[in-house]
Design a protein around this motif. Structure first.
Motif, PDB file in Angstrom:
ATOM      1  N   UNK A 134      -6.534  -3.433  -2.595  1.00 49.82           N
ATOM      2  CA  UNK A 134      -5.486  -2.896  -1.728  1.00 49.82           C
ATOM      3  C   UNK A 134      -5.573  -1.376  -1.716  1.00 49.82           C
ATOM      4  N   UNK A 135      -5.622  -0.800  -0.516  1.00 51.70           N
ATOM      5  CA  UNK A 135      -5.720   0.649  -0.397  1.00 51.70           C
ATOM      6  C   UNK A 135      -4.646   1.176   0.553  1.00 51.70           C
ATOM      7  N   UNK A 136      -4.108   2.332   0.199  1.00 49.18           N
ATOM      8  CA  UNK A 136      -3.088   2.998   1.013  1.00 49.18           C
ATOM      9  C   UNK A 136      -3.768   3.736   2.162  1.00 49.18           C
ATOM     10  N   UNK A 137      -3.183   3.624   3.344  1.00 45.51           N
ATOM     11  CA  UNK A 137      -3.756   4.277   4.504  1.00 45.51           C
ATOM     12  C   UNK A 137      -3.067   5.590   4.844  1.00 45.51           C
ATOM     13  N   UNK A 138      -3.866   6.585   5.244  1.00 48.11           N
ATOM     14  CA  UNK A 138      -3.321   7.889   5.634  1.00 48.11           C
ATOM     15  C   UNK A 138      -3.994   8.382   6.908  1.00 48.11           C
ATOM     16  N   UNK A 139      -3.209   9.050   7.730  1.00 49.02           N
ATOM     17  CA  UNK A 139      -3.745   9.784   8.868  1.00 49.02           C
ATOM     18  C   UNK A 139      -3.581  11.266   8.537  1.00 49.02           C
ATOM     19  N   UNK A 140      -4.690  11.986   8.466  1.00 47.10           N
ATOM     20  CA  UNK A 140      -4.675  13.410   8.124  1.00 47.10           C
ATOM     21  C   UNK A 140      -5.086  14.187   9.376  1.00 47.10           C
ATOM     22  N   UNK A 200       1.553   8.430   6.485  1.00 50.45           N
ATOM     23  CA  UNK A 200       1.148   7.125   5.969  1.00 50.45           C
ATOM     24  C   UNK A 200       0.916   6.166   7.137  1.00 50.45           C
ATOM     25  N   UNK A 201      -0.110   5.352   7.012  1.00 49.62           N
ATOM     26  CA  UNK A 201      -0.315   4.259   7.958  1.00 49.62           C
ATOM     27  C   UNK A 201      -0.367   2.965   7.150  1.00 49.62           C
ATOM     28  N   UNK A 202      -0.545   1.856   7.799  1.00 48.38           N
ATOM     29  CA  UNK A 202      -0.485   0.566   7.121  1.00 48.38           C
ATOM     30  C   UNK A 202      -1.574   0.420   6.062  1.00 48.38           C
ATOM     31  N   UNK A 203      -1.177  -0.089   4.904  1.00 50.02           N
ATOM     32  CA  UNK A 203      -2.142  -0.366   3.843  1.00 50.02           C
ATOM     33  C   UNK A 203      -2.969  -1.585   4.225  1.00 50.02           C
ATOM     34  N   UNK A 204      -4.149  -1.713   3.646  1.00 44.73           N
ATOM     35  CA  UNK A 204      -4.952  -2.904   3.902  1.00 44.73           C
ATOM     36  C   UNK A 204      -5.916  -3.158   2.751  1.00 44.73           C
ATOM     37  N   UNK A 205      -6.442  -4.370   2.721  1.00 43.98           N
ATOM     38  CA  UNK A 205      -7.426  -4.714   1.702  1.00 43.98           C
ATOM     39  C   UNK A 205      -8.822  -4.343   2.181  1.00 43.98           C
ATOM     40  N   UNK A 206      -9.556  -3.691   1.292  1.00 45.25           N
ATOM     41  CA  UNK A 206     -10.952  -3.351   1.527  1.00 45.25           C
ATOM     42  C   UNK A 206     -11.794  -4.294   0.666  1.00 45.25           C
TER      43      UNK A 206
END
Length: 216
Positions: A134-140, A200-206
């Protein structure tokens, strides 16, 4: 949501011959009991002429759904050994069906347990295992003057730079390990002299291919 867990890569199969009996192992990633049952029925239909189509599955964050079916083999010699292989390899959301075409030689209880377990292990090995993290998503979002600097450091970091969107400003879509959430944001602030718009954007599994499933 779990930080990480193991499961199989989508779907696969393999087979072994033991004492003239043919054992075919089918394995698939499933997310519900209904999906597991549909998979099992598909294999049963495909091999309607087989002597047995034994099955097992384990589903849920806490492995709360566990089922095993011997499909006519002596009780405890097929489904349970198959389920035990899934558990031993710490797999989640996984269903397996082992089809047997009888070769005329009885294997005995011990032989059946080994055969169904080995076929399951072989199907898993052939299909492959992934670790879903599980990884946190970010828009930079930054000015174009920071494009080269930021792209370079992100590509050389442990974080996943998924996309760069070239709009009025440049936006980096980055995924970060859960435990590195706050440190990443602080790093971005320092790196850009607080000139970045961090959202922050939606987290997802990598998914990461693995060869070993040592307990997480």
């Amino acid at each position: 949501m779990l930080k990480n867990y193991y499961t199989v890569k989508k779907e696969g199969n393999d087979q072994i011959i033991i004492q003239k009996s043919r054992f075919i192992g089918y394995i698939k990633r499933v997310e519900s009991e209904e999906e597991a049952q549909i998979f099992i029925q598909e294999i049963k239909k495909k091999h309607h002429d087989a002597n047995h189509n034994c099955s097992a599955y384990i589903i849920g964050e806490n492995d709360q759904i566990q089922k095993a079916n011997d499909d006519g083999e002596p009780t405890g010699t097929a489904g349970v050994p198959m389920l035990e292989v899934l558990k031993k390899q710490h797999l989640k959301d996984t269903a397996v069906v082992v089809t047997r075409y009888f070769g005329g030689i009885k294997l005995g209880a011990g032989g059946l347990i080994r055969a169904y377990g080995s076929t399951t292990s072989q199907a898993i090995k052939t299909t492959g295992i992934v670790k879903r993290q599980l990884m946190k998503g970010f828009s930079i979002t930054v000015d174009y003057s920071l494009l080269g600097k930021l792209e370079n450091v992100l590509r050389n970091s442990d974080h996943l730079l998924e996309t760069i969107n070239y709009l009025e400003s440049v936006a980096f879509i980055v995924f970060v390990k859960v435990e590195q959430d706050e440190a990443f944001q602080s790093w971005m602030v320092d790196l850009t002299n607080d000139q970045a718009d961090i959202k922050r954007i939606e987290s997802k599994y990598i998914e990461i291919d693995v060869t070993s499933t040592d307990k997480i």
